[in-house]
Design an enzyme around this catalytic site. Structure first.
Site, short mmCIF file in Angstrom:
data_model
loop_
_atom_site.label_atom_id
_atom_site.label_comp_id
_atom_site.label_asym_id
_atom_site.label_seq_id
_atom_site.Cartn_x
_atom_site.Cartn_y
_atom_site.Cartn_z
CB CYS A 78 10.70 25.53 -46.48
SG CYS A 78 9.99 24.35 -45.29
CG HIS A 187 10.81 22.25 -49.87
ND1 HIS A 187 12.01 22.82 -49.48
CD2 HIS A 187 10.21 21.81 -48.73
CE1 HIS A 187 12.13 22.71 -48.16
NE2 HIS A 187 11.06 22.11 -47.69
CD GLU A 189 13.70 23.20 -52.59
OE1 GLU A 189 13.90 22.87 -51.42
OE2 GLU A 189 12.90 24.12 -52.93
#
Length: 207
Positions: A78, A187, A189
């Site tokens: 990001c 992202h 994650e």
């Protein structure tokens, strides 16, 4: 594996996601550990200028530069990707980035900003990060700014960069693979199984 703690980013989310795919992870601001680890992850959320200030506070910009010069893997996420470019412009204010890549990060030109939610990406042939991932898989984005062009050709000793694109009011850079330096605007994650596959691919490339 080190996640660089410089006061910004989804540190625990990134840690959990990397542990999920088998990584041995340490979250730390320690300069030497960040230099010596097998792989360094640089997450980032918020404003470009604030992220750069945090990075400089732990000498993160120098750590990244030294690792790239030594062909040591780095993954930016990001705003941790955005600061790898020469500069960012937010609200008319220009901030110098780490300058690993030429170009400017500026505001998306779209009817709805921020770009928040799930989106597909267009990965190039031969991508390591997206190897085996269905092109229709979606990744999770939350951002108002991005690099909307790519200016760098191959730079010895690294091969030509592999640039992945996405669309929100026009094309923007969604991911880059450039020798030891990789990054995603989305992202991983927060991207479920698709993000886990990408992180697993990155880890495999470290071996």
């Amino acid at each position: 594996m080190v996640i660089l703690d410089y006061g910004s980013g989804n540190l625990r989310s990134a840690e959990r996601a990397l542990r999920r795919v088998g990584a041995d992870v340490l979250v730390t601001p320690d300069h030497q550990l960040a230099l010596d680890c097998d792989g360094l992850v640089v997450p980032g959320v918020g404003a470009f200028a604030a992220v750069m200030a945090g990075l400089r506070g732990v000498r993160g910009d120098r750590i990244i530069g030294k690792r790239v010069a030594g062909n040591r893997p780095v993954l930016g996420i990001c705003v941790g990707m955005q600061v790898l470019f020469e500069r960012g412009i937010e609200h008319g204010v220009q901030t110098e980035g780490c300058a690993e890549w030429p170009g400017t990060v500026d505001r998306l030109e779209a009817e709805v900003v921020p770009h928040m939610g799930w989106n597909t990406v267009r990965a190039p042939e031969g991508s390591v990060l997206f190897d085996g991932i269905d092109p229709e898989r979606r990744f999770y984005f939350v951002h108002s700014y991005a690099a909307r062009s790519w200016e760098l050709d191959a730079r010895p000793p690294f091969p030509e960069p592999k640039v992945t694109w996405a669309d929100h009011g026009g094309d923007f850079v969604a991911a880059v693979e450039n020798g030891p330096l990789s990054a995603t605007q989305f992202h991983p994650e927060k991207s479920g199984d698709a993000g886990a596959e990408l992180l697993r691919n990155w880890l495999k490339a470290l071996a």
